[in-house]
Scaffold this motif. Structure first.
Motif, PDB file in Angstrom:
ATOM      1  N   ALA A   1      34.467  42.391  41.710  1.00  0.00           N
ATOM      2  CA  ALA A   1      34.800  43.457  40.765  1.00  0.00           C
ATOM      3  C   ALA A   1      35.139  44.756  41.498  1.00  0.00           C
ATOM      4  O   ALA A   1      36.099  45.444  41.144  1.00  0.00           O
ATOM      5  N   VAL A   2      34.384  45.091  42.528  1.00  0.00           N
ATOM      6  CA  VAL A   2      34.648  46.298  43.310  1.00  0.00           C
ATOM      7  C   VAL A   2      36.030  46.207  43.957  1.00  0.00           C
ATOM      8  O   VAL A   2      36.785  47.182  43.975  1.00  0.00           O
ATOM      9  N   LYS A   3      36.377  45.026  44.448  1.00  0.00           N
ATOM     10  CA  LYS A   3      37.710  44.828  45.033  1.00  0.00           C
ATOM     11  C   LYS A   3      38.793  44.969  43.966  1.00  0.00           C
ATOM     12  O   LYS A   3      39.803  45.645  44.190  1.00  0.00           O
ATOM     13  N   ALA A   4      38.598  44.347  42.810  1.00  0.00           N
ATOM     14  CA  ALA A   4      39.599  44.393  41.730  1.00  0.00           C
ATOM     15  C   ALA A   4      39.809  45.817  41.215  1.00  0.00           C
ATOM     16  O   ALA A   4      40.904  46.166  40.780  1.00  0.00           O
ATOM     17  N   ALA A   5      38.774  46.642  41.284  1.00  0.00           N
ATOM     18  CA  ALA A   5      38.863  48.020  40.805  1.00  0.00           C
ATOM     19  C   ALA A   5      39.313  48.992  41.910  1.00  0.00           C
ATOM     20  O   ALA A   5      39.390  50.196  41.668  1.00  0.00           O
ATOM     21  N   ASP A   6      39.605  48.449  43.088  1.00  0.00           N
ATOM     22  CA  ASP A   6      40.009  49.279  44.238  1.00  0.00           C
ATOM     23  C   ASP A   6      38.966  50.345  44.578  1.00  0.00           C
ATOM     24  O   ASP A   6      39.307  51.492  44.901  1.00  0.00           O
ATOM     25  N   LEU A   7      37.694  49.962  44.538  1.00  0.00           N
ATOM     26  CA  LEU A   7      36.612  50.897  44.851  1.00  0.00           C
ATOM     27  C   LEU A   7      35.988  50.646  46.222  1.00  0.00           C
ATOM     28  O   LEU A   7      35.031  51.321  46.599  1.00  0.00           O
ATOM     29  N   VAL A   8      36.538  49.695  46.971  1.00  0.00           N
ATOM     30  CA  VAL A   8      35.966  49.355  48.274  1.00  0.00           C
ATOM     31  C   VAL A   8      35.937  50.574  49.192  1.00  0.00           C
ATOM     32  O   VAL A   8      34.890  50.920  49.760  1.00  0.00           O
TER      33      VAL A   8
ATOM     34  N   THR B   1      34.222  37.468  29.709  1.00  0.00           N
ATOM     35  CA  THR B   1      34.219  38.918  29.926  1.00  0.00           C
ATOM     36  C   THR B   1      34.572  39.272  31.368  1.00  0.00           C
ATOM     37  O   THR B   1      35.443  40.116  31.610  1.00  0.00           O
ATOM     38  N   VAL B   2      33.912  38.632  32.322  1.00  0.00           N
ATOM     39  CA  VAL B   2      34.167  38.953  33.725  1.00  0.00           C
ATOM     40  C   VAL B   2      35.616  38.639  34.081  1.00  0.00           C
ATOM     41  O   VAL B   2      36.311  39.474  34.675  1.00  0.00           O
ATOM     42  N   GLU B   3      36.083  37.463  33.692  1.00  0.00           N
ATOM     43  CA  GLU B   3      37.465  37.070  33.987  1.00  0.00           C
ATOM     44  C   GLU B   3      38.453  38.080  33.399  1.00  0.00           C
ATOM     45  O   GLU B   3      39.439  38.443  34.036  1.00  0.00           O
ATOM     46  N   SER B   4      38.184  38.527  32.191  1.00  0.00           N
ATOM     47  CA  SER B   4      39.046  39.505  31.534  1.00  0.00           C
ATOM     48  C   SER B   4      39.033  40.842  32.272  1.00  0.00           C
ATOM     49  O   SER B   4      40.085  41.457  32.490  1.00  0.00           O
ATOM     50  N   LEU B   5      37.851  41.295  32.669  1.00  0.00           N
ATOM     51  CA  LEU B   5      37.734  42.572  33.363  1.00  0.00           C
ATOM     52  C   LEU B   5      38.421  42.559  34.726  1.00  0.00           C
ATOM     53  O   LEU B   5      38.883  43.603  35.200  1.00  0.00           O
ATOM     54  N   LEU B   6      38.486  41.405  35.359  1.00  0.00           N
ATOM     55  CA  LEU B   6      39.092  41.310  36.688  1.00  0.00           C
ATOM     56  C   LEU B   6      40.621  41.313  36.651  1.00  0.00           C
ATOM     57  O   LEU B   6      41.264  41.427  37.693  1.00  0.00           O
ATOM     58  N   LYS B   7      41.201  41.215  35.463  1.00  0.00           N
ATOM     59  CA  LYS B   7      42.663  41.242  35.341  1.00  0.00           C
ATOM     60  C   LYS B   7      43.187  42.647  35.630  1.00  0.00           C
ATOM     61  O   LYS B   7      42.564  43.640  35.243  1.00  0.00           O
ATOM     62  N   PRO B   8      44.356  42.732  36.297  1.00  0.00           N
ATOM     63  CA  PRO B   8      44.910  44.043  36.648  1.00  0.00           C
ATOM     64  C   PRO B   8      45.062  44.993  35.454  1.00  0.00           C
ATOM     65  O   PRO B   8      44.843  46.199  35.593  1.00  0.00           O
ATOM     66  N   GLU B   9      45.399  44.455  34.301  1.00  0.00           N
ATOM     67  CA  GLU B   9      45.589  45.327  33.138  1.00  0.00           C
ATOM     68  C   GLU B   9      44.285  45.945  32.623  1.00  0.00           C
ATOM     69  O   GLU B   9      44.305  46.863  31.798  1.00  0.00           O
TER      70      GLU B   9
ATOM     71  N   LYS C   1      41.923  47.183  34.780  1.00  0.00           N
ATOM     72  CA  LYS C   1      41.362  47.897  35.929  1.00  0.00           C
ATOM     73  C   LYS C   1      40.645  49.188  35.510  1.00  0.00           C
ATOM     74  O   LYS C   1      39.582  49.509  36.024  1.00  0.00           O
ATOM     75  N   GLY C   2      41.209  49.938  34.573  1.00  0.00           N
ATOM     76  CA  GLY C   2      40.585  51.186  34.121  1.00  0.00           C
ATOM     77  C   GLY C   2      39.220  50.955  33.505  1.00  0.00           C
ATOM     78  O   GLY C   2      38.257  51.669  33.802  1.00  0.00           O
TER      79      GLY C   2
ATOM     80  N   THR D   1      31.729  52.418  37.946  1.00  0.00           N
ATOM     81  CA  THR D   1      31.300  53.768  38.324  1.00  0.00           C
ATOM     82  C   THR D   1      30.122  54.251  37.479  1.00  0.00           C
ATOM     83  O   THR D   1      29.421  55.185  37.870  1.00  0.00           O
ATOM     84  N   TYR D   2      29.872  53.580  36.355  1.00  0.00           N
ATOM     85  CA  TYR D   2      28.685  53.853  35.543  1.00  0.00           C
ATOM     86  C   TYR D   2      27.423  53.346  36.251  1.00  0.00           C
ATOM     87  O   TYR D   2      26.310  53.763  35.940  1.00  0.00           O
ATOM     88  N   HIS D   3      27.596  52.467  37.223  1.00  0.00           N
ATOM     89  CA  HIS D   3      26.478  51.934  38.000  1.00  0.00           C
ATOM     90  C   HIS D   3      26.205  52.757  39.262  1.00  0.00           C
ATOM     91  O   HIS D   3      25.333  52.397  40.053  1.00  0.00           O
ATOM     92  N   VAL D   4      26.950  53.837  39.466  1.00  0.00           N
ATOM     93  CA  VAL D   4      26.843  54.628  40.694  1.00  0.00           C
ATOM     94  C   VAL D   4      26.444  56.070  40.359  1.00  0.00           C
ATOM     95  O   VAL D   4      27.037  56.699  39.491  1.00  0.00           O
ATOM     96  N   VAL D   5      25.439  56.557  41.079  1.00  0.00           N
ATOM     97  CA  VAL D   5      24.981  57.931  40.944  1.00  0.00           C
ATOM     98  C   VAL D   5      25.249  58.633  42.276  1.00  0.00           C
ATOM     99  O   VAL D   5      24.952  58.071  43.337  1.00  0.00           O
TER     100      VAL D   5
END
Length: 164
Positions: free
Chosen positions: A49-56, A82-90, A92-93, A100-104
């Motif tokens: 997920a981090v890779k798919a969101a370009d957060l690496v 859900t996970v498969e859907s979230l990993l799709k490029p469309e 990404k947002g 980022t809700y998991h990061v403080v």
């Protein structure tokens, strides 16, 4: 006051018990957040997920960051597809918002978390924090392994994906 101190110590002790060798190996913070997650099979979905969101690059950056990291089992609790859907490029947002809700910002240890009732995430919303009878909850997730130290922050493993 003494009762509160004893309760705080009991919660701290409960959090520290059972951190396991994986946590001990990372106590010195030999790797950044991403590399630490990549070395743990329980985080393969999170890493994807981090890779798919370009957060690496962000999570390999200087930080410091505190990451409430859901395990693969946490992602498996989400509805089918859900996970498969979230990993799709469309999507990404949406994925970026969730991750980022998991990061403080900053390095927040378990001891510090126990003194908080909420924390503002990188996503911009606050997560609610509750401590009770040795459990620490972040929204509806329970911290199952605290204080995995990294070179650029700390990871607290959680049992549920939290949603903004």
């Amino acid at each position: 006051m003494l009762t509160r101190t004893i309760s705080t110590l009991a919660i701290t002790a409960t959090l520290l018990v059972g951190m396991g060798s994986a946590v001990a190996a990372h106590h010195k913070g030999e790797h950044d957040i991403v590399d630490t997650a990549m070395k743990n099979d329980d985080f393969s979905t999170l890493v994807a997920a981090v890779k798919a969101a370009d957060l690496v690059d962000t999570l390999k950056g200087e930080g410091p960051f505190t990451v409430f990291a859901p395990t693969n089992a946490a992602f498996n609790k989400l509805p089918d597809g859900t996970v498969e859907s979230l990993l799709k490029p469309e999507n990404k947002g949406k994925l970026t918002d969730i991750l980022t809700y998991h990061v403080v910002p900053g390095k927040v240890t378990a001891e510090q978390v126990m003194g908080m009732s909420s924390a503002t995430t990188v996503q911009g919303s606050d997560v609610m924090i509750k401590t009770s009878y040795g459990d620490v909850k972040v929204d509806n997730a329970t911290v199952i392994k605290p204080d995995i130290m990294t070179t650029n922050g700390v990871i607290h493993v959680i049992d549920t994906v939290i949603m903004p």
